[in-house]
Design a protein around this motif. Structure first.
Motif, PDB file in Angstrom:
ATOM      1  N   LEU A 466       2.429   6.760   2.902  1.00  0.00           N
ATOM      2  CA  LEU A 466       3.235   5.828   3.031  1.00  0.00           C
ATOM      3  C   LEU A 466       3.723   5.259   1.714  1.00  0.00           C
ATOM      4  N   LYS A 467       5.016   5.450   1.354  1.00  0.00           N
ATOM      5  CA  LYS A 467       5.830   5.028   0.320  1.00  0.00           C
ATOM      6  C   LYS A 467       6.026   3.854   0.344  1.00  0.00           C
ATOM      7  N   GLY A 468       6.106   3.133  -1.153  1.00  0.00           N
ATOM      8  CA  GLY A 468       6.469   1.979  -1.160  1.00  0.00           C
ATOM      9  C   GLY A 468       5.434   0.842  -1.134  1.00  0.00           C
ATOM     10  N   LEU A 469       4.171   1.219  -0.777  1.00  0.00           N
ATOM     11  CA  LEU A 469       3.152   0.342  -0.616  1.00  0.00           C
ATOM     12  C   LEU A 469       1.676   0.844  -0.907  1.00  0.00           C
ATOM     13  N   ASN A 470       1.262   0.441  -1.892  1.00  0.00           N
ATOM     14  CA  ASN A 470      -0.205   0.611  -2.365  1.00  0.00           C
ATOM     15  C   ASN A 470      -1.215  -0.217  -1.730  1.00  0.00           C
ATOM     16  N   ILE A 471      -1.824   0.071  -0.659  1.00  0.00           N
ATOM     17  CA  ILE A 471      -2.763  -0.970  -0.080  1.00  0.00           C
ATOM     18  C   ILE A 471      -3.792  -1.114  -0.855  1.00  0.00           C
ATOM     19  N   PRO A 472      -4.603  -0.192  -1.416  1.00  0.00           N
ATOM     20  CA  PRO A 472      -5.827  -0.632  -2.144  1.00  0.00           C
ATOM     21  C   PRO A 472      -5.405  -1.455  -3.277  1.00  0.00           C
ATOM     22  N   GLN A 473      -4.576  -0.983  -3.960  1.00  0.00           N
ATOM     23  CA  GLN A 473      -4.003  -1.922  -5.208  1.00  0.00           C
ATOM     24  C   GLN A 473      -3.666  -3.156  -4.690  1.00  0.00           C
ATOM     25  N   LEU A 474      -3.006  -3.467  -3.820  1.00  0.00           N
ATOM     26  CA  LEU A 474      -2.699  -4.748  -3.357  1.00  0.00           C
ATOM     27  C   LEU A 474      -4.092  -5.653  -2.802  1.00  0.00           C
ATOM     28  N   ILE A 475      -4.831  -4.955  -2.273  1.00  0.00           N
ATOM     29  CA  ILE A 475      -6.157  -5.679  -1.987  1.00  0.00           C
ATOM     30  C   ILE A 475      -6.921  -6.036  -3.128  1.00  0.00           C
ATOM     31  N   GLN A 476      -7.217  -4.844  -4.121  1.00  0.00           N
ATOM     32  CA  GLN A 476      -7.963  -5.345  -5.077  1.00  0.00           C
ATOM     33  C   GLN A 476      -7.336  -6.373  -6.138  1.00  0.00           C
ATOM     34  N   GLN A 477      -6.063  -6.168  -6.292  1.00  0.00           N
ATOM     35  CA  GLN A 477      -5.107  -7.134  -7.382  1.00  0.00           C
ATOM     36  C   GLN A 477      -5.416  -8.398  -6.773  1.00  0.00           C
ATOM     37  N   SER A 478      -5.285  -8.662  -5.315  1.00  0.00           N
ATOM     38  CA  SER A 478      -5.503 -10.112  -4.835  1.00  0.00           C
ATOM     39  C   SER A 478      -6.687 -11.005  -5.073  1.00  0.00           C
ATOM     40  N   PHE A 479      -7.779  -9.731  -4.972  1.00  0.00           N
ATOM     41  CA  PHE A 479      -9.218 -10.367  -5.179  1.00  0.00           C
ATOM     42  C   PHE A 479      -9.347 -10.596  -6.723  1.00  0.00           C
ATOM     43  N   ALA A 480      -8.744 -10.030  -7.524  1.00  0.00           N
ATOM     44  CA  ALA A 480      -9.199  -9.919  -8.823  1.00  0.00           C
ATOM     45  C   ALA A 480      -8.279 -11.195  -9.520  1.00  0.00           C
ATOM     46  N   ARG A 481      -7.577 -11.583  -8.658  1.00  0.00           N
ATOM     47  CA  ARG A 481      -6.740 -12.974  -9.181  1.00  0.00           C
ATOM     48  C   ARG A 481      -7.523 -14.227  -8.799  1.00  0.00           C
ATOM     49  N   ALA A 482      -8.387 -14.086  -7.759  1.00  0.00           N
ATOM     50  CA  ALA A 482      -8.998 -15.041  -7.163  1.00  0.00           C
ATOM     51  C   ALA A 482     -10.555 -15.156  -7.779  1.00  0.00           C
ATOM     52  N   THR A 483     -10.936 -14.043  -8.314  1.00  0.00           N
ATOM     53  CA  THR A 483     -12.403 -14.161  -8.824  1.00  0.00           C
ATOM     54  C   THR A 483     -12.649 -12.988  -9.822  1.00  0.00           C
ATOM     55  N   ASP A 484     -13.362 -13.448 -11.070  1.00  0.00           N
ATOM     56  CA  ASP A 484     -13.771 -12.328 -12.011  1.00  0.00           C
ATOM     57  C   ASP A 484     -14.612 -11.178 -11.642  1.00  0.00           C
ATOM     58  N   GLN A 485     -15.092 -11.442 -10.441  1.00  0.00           N
ATOM     59  CA  GLN A 485     -16.363 -10.237  -9.864  1.00  0.00           C
ATOM     60  C   GLN A 485     -15.620  -8.940  -9.517  1.00  0.00           C
ATOM     61  N   VAL A 486     -14.233  -9.063  -9.450  1.00  0.00           N
ATOM     62  CA  VAL A 486     -13.319  -7.898  -9.048  1.00  0.00           C
ATOM     63  C   VAL A 486     -12.679  -7.346 -10.400  1.00  0.00           C
ATOM     64  N   SER A 487     -12.495  -6.105 -10.483  1.00  0.00           N
ATOM     65  CA  SER A 487     -11.638  -5.823 -11.938  1.00  0.00           C
ATOM     66  C   SER A 487     -10.161  -5.711 -11.214  1.00  0.00           C
ATOM     67  N   GLN A 488      -9.453  -5.565 -12.197  1.00  0.00           N
ATOM     68  CA  GLN A 488      -7.908  -5.414 -12.135  1.00  0.00           C
ATOM     69  C   GLN A 488      -7.744  -3.799 -11.566  1.00  0.00           C
ATOM     70  N   PRO A 489      -6.733  -3.472 -10.586  1.00  0.00           N
ATOM     71  CA  PRO A 489      -6.687  -2.218 -10.533  1.00  0.00           C
ATOM     72  C   PRO A 489      -6.169  -1.280 -11.474  1.00  0.00           C
ATOM     73  N   THR A 490      -6.621  -0.049 -11.247  1.00  0.00           N
ATOM     74  CA  THR A 490      -6.065   0.989 -12.507  1.00  0.00           C
ATOM     75  C   THR A 490      -5.207   1.927 -11.625  1.00  0.00           C
ATOM     76  N   ASN A 491      -5.068   1.956 -10.392  1.00  0.00           N
ATOM     77  CA  ASN A 491      -4.111   2.933  -9.813  1.00  0.00           C
ATOM     78  C   ASN A 491      -3.136   2.065  -9.402  1.00  0.00           C
ATOM     79  N   THR A 492      -1.674   2.553 -10.193  1.00  0.00           N
ATOM     80  CA  THR A 492      -0.488   1.724 -10.123  1.00  0.00           C
ATOM     81  C   THR A 492       0.486   2.638  -9.367  1.00  0.00           C
ATOM     82  N   ASP A 493       0.103   3.631  -8.500  1.00  0.00           N
ATOM     83  CA  ASP A 493       1.004   4.389  -7.674  1.00  0.00           C
ATOM     84  C   ASP A 493       1.572   3.445  -6.739  1.00  0.00           C
ATOM     85  N   ASP A 494       2.726   3.891  -6.083  1.00  0.00           N
ATOM     86  CA  ASP A 494       3.548   3.077  -5.090  1.00  0.00           C
ATOM     87  C   ASP A 494       3.477   3.465  -3.800  1.00  0.00           C
TER      88      ASP A 494
END
Length: 622
Positions: A466-494
């Motif tokens: 699915l082009k234009g949307l990286n679902i794992p990155q979206l979820i991980q990034q959202s949790f990383a902003r809310a808590t420091d127990q989750v790392s910022q995503p390293t996968n930046t594919d689109d």
């Protein structure tokens, strides 16, 4: 030299004297009645010579007459009407009362092969028995013998009609029939046929077997050249060559084309057989094969690939959308009338090694269909395209208007991205597509499918992206902003990848209801449901995503998050998808669960305290 000139002059004088004597002594009208009676006796047709016969001696010895007509018994209209007729005759046979005609030429003739020009039997008229009566000569004691070698028809019109069907006019017809022996005639024909703002010009040469005439005939067409021009065709038209064997029998009336070999625009070709039983409701049998059949090359602008700029201009804008949607040039159901299928029966087989249609290169194309007076069954419509295989068995009920269709599409390992490009849809997805469906509706084009069709679709896509949307990155990034127990995503594919995605859906007049969506990969599992709109090219799907890996850290929260199904809503236009993801409720729920677990463990350690027991009961209720 003087002797040679003298001989030539004497010969010329003899010829001129002979012709003059013939013109003076032999009156061509002497055998006029005989010709008329012989034509009627041999064929049953009545020959009418409107004017007197007269000699014409230069450059050929000929007999000329004015308008002539040939009419079948009790027919309403003559089969042949000509402005004039010329008979080229030989001189010497005339001296022995033999009318040897080298050539009969009709100019400006109208040949009519229609029901009203056919012989008719009067109901009250007695049927006369056949006899061997020989009509006498008009003058003299010897009988004239009629011998015709060639028949030539120039600048004429042929009107052909079978039963109650529409007439076909063959204009500018030039026909030459030359007898080789009593059973075989050489035929050369050239003409133009105009119908539906299209013109067919052709020339053909054939050898005709007339040994069984009028009950049966056959012809070997050994030379055929043609060119077809007009509306819906390329500017240069369609042209080529061909050959075939034509057979005709009168009772039951049957015509067949065998050993057909036809070339079209130097690229396409057809071979096979066609048989037509000309009854009140004709029956056709068509069996054709081709190594290459390029409809785009043959039909020109009538069939444009959907992804071309010209094709996209044919798409209208609906619902104030700024993007092209499915064409709306056909709207009323009354337009979907296939009444012409009710008038005949047919058994059709067409195979092509390479079949080109609207930019698609289809290999091993196979079409098999049967029509029974409006009930058509396409048992096979299959081929290999876009790296996979398709089959579209379809039934058509043309006994009603609008026509009703039912199809069960089967697609196997079709590359999804070129298919979406062909359909002029955003190439959002890629992968290998498998489809198993059962659809029915009224009408037979894209507009009908998107407005009037309904049914079930089971869709599987392997190695989907699915082009234009990286679902794992979206979820991980959202949790990383809310808590420091989750790392910022390293996968930046689109894009989002999955090994397999399965969809169970229902089509209902342009609305697609997604009852179940399941996708799996190495790091996520997705379940969902929702809807899509074919006209607006939009969707609204609710997903529950389990991200099993890729959080970047290992702790209690990550272990719990890896077991959760996180809600994600994907919506909007297909080429500009939007999303909604709210992680705060998930974190709040996780915090509550963690607090409750800690309190329960503390209570478990202090189970003898009565007041704490009451607090535990209250927590269990919540």
């Amino acid at each position: 030299m003087k002797r040679l000139l003298t001989t030539l002059i004497i010969l010329l004088v003899v010829i001129v004297a002979g012709l003059t004597t013939l013109v003076m002594l032999v009156n061509p009208n002497d055998f006029r009645d005989y010709i008329v009676k012989q034509v009627q006796k041999k064929s049953g047709y009545q020959l009418v010579l409107q004017d007197d016969l007269r000699w014409h001696v230069w450059p050929k010895l000929s007999i000329l007459t004015g308008q002539v007509s040939l009419t079948a018994q009790n027919a309403q209209k003559p089969a042949i009407v000509a402005e004039n007729m010329r008979l080229d005759v030989e001189l010497l046979p005339l001296l022995s009362h033999q009318l040897s005609v080298k050539e009969v030429m009709l100019k400006g003739a109208v040949l009519r092969f229609t029901p009203d020009s056919q012989p008719q039997q009067r109901l009250q008229a007695p049927i006369a028995p056949e006899s061997d009566i020989h009509y006498p000569v008009a003058t003299g004691s010897q009988a004239w013998k009629l011998d015709i070698a060639r028949i030539k028809i120039v600048d004429s019109l042929l009107i052909w009609q079978a039963g109650h069907h529409s007439q076909l006019n063959v204009r500018g017809m030039n026909l030459l029939l030359e007898r080789r022996d009593p059973t075989r005639v050489d035929l050369n024909l050239s003409s133009n046929i105009n119908q539906n703002q299209q013109e067919l010009a052709f020339e053909l040469g054939a050898s005709v077997d007339i040994s069984g005439y009028p009950q049966k005939m056959s012809a070997d067409i050994n030379a055929f050249e043609y060119q077809l021009k007009g509306i819906g065709l390329p500017s240069a038209g369609i042209q080529g060559t061909g050959s075939a064997t034509v057979k005709y029998q009168a009772s039951p009336e049957l015509i067949s084309l065998q050993k057909i070999a036809l070339t079209m625009n130097d690229e396409s070709e057809l071979k096979g057989d066609i048989t037509a039983a000309l009854k009140d409701q004709p029956q056709y049998s068509i069996n054709l094969t081709s190594t290459t059949l390029n409809l785009d090359n043959l039909l020109g602008g009538g069939l444009l690939p959907k992804n071309t700029p010209q094709a996209k201009q044919d798409y209208r804008i609906e619902n104030n959308s700024s993007k092209p949607v499915i064409a709306t040039s056909v709207s009323p159901l009354s337009n979907y009338d296939l009444a012409f299928l009710r008038g005949f029966g047919a058994d059709i087989s067409l195979t092509a090694g390479k079949f080109i249609y609207q930019g698609m290169n289809i290999d091993n194309f196979d079409l098999k269909a049967v029509n029974d007076n409006g009930m058509a069954n396409i048992t096979t419509l299959s081929g290999n395209v876009f790296g996979g295989h398709f089959a579209l068995p379809t039934t058509i009920d043309a006994t009603v208007a609008p026509a009703k269709l039912q199809t069960k599409p089967r697609l196997q390992k079709i590359e999804l991205q070129p298919l979406l490009t062909f359909l002029a849809l955003p190439p959002t997805f890629s992968g290998q597509l498998n489809v198993n469906g059962d659809l029915l509706g009224q009408g037979y084009d894209e507009y009908a499918v998107s407005h009037y069709w309904q049914g079930d679709l089971n869709i599987d896509v392997e190695n989907v992206r699915l082009k234009g949307l990286n679902i794992p990155q979206l979820i991980q990034q959202s949790f990383a902003r809310a808590t420091d127990q989750v790392s910022q995503p390293t996968n930046t594919d689109d894009f989002t990848e999955a090994k397999k995605m399965s969809v169970k859906a229902q089509l209902d007049r342009g609305e697609v209801k997604i009852n179940e969506l399941v996708a799996t990969s190495g790091i996520l599992n997705i379940q969902g449901q929702g809807k899509a709109n074919l006209l607006k090219q939009s969707c609204d799907v609710s997903l529950w995503v389990q991200l099993t890996d890729g959080w970047g850290k290992q702790n209690e929260l990550v272990r719990r998050l890896a077991k959760l199904s996180i809600p994600l809503r994907v919506y909007g236009d297909w080429d500009n998808l939007q999303y909604t993801l709210n992680v705060e409720p998930v974190l709040r729920d996780e915090l509550q669960q963690k607090v409750k677990k800690s309190i329960k463990e503390w209570l478990e350690n202090n189970r003898n305290n009565e007041d704490l027991k009451k607090l535990g009961d209250l927590l269990n209720k919540k």
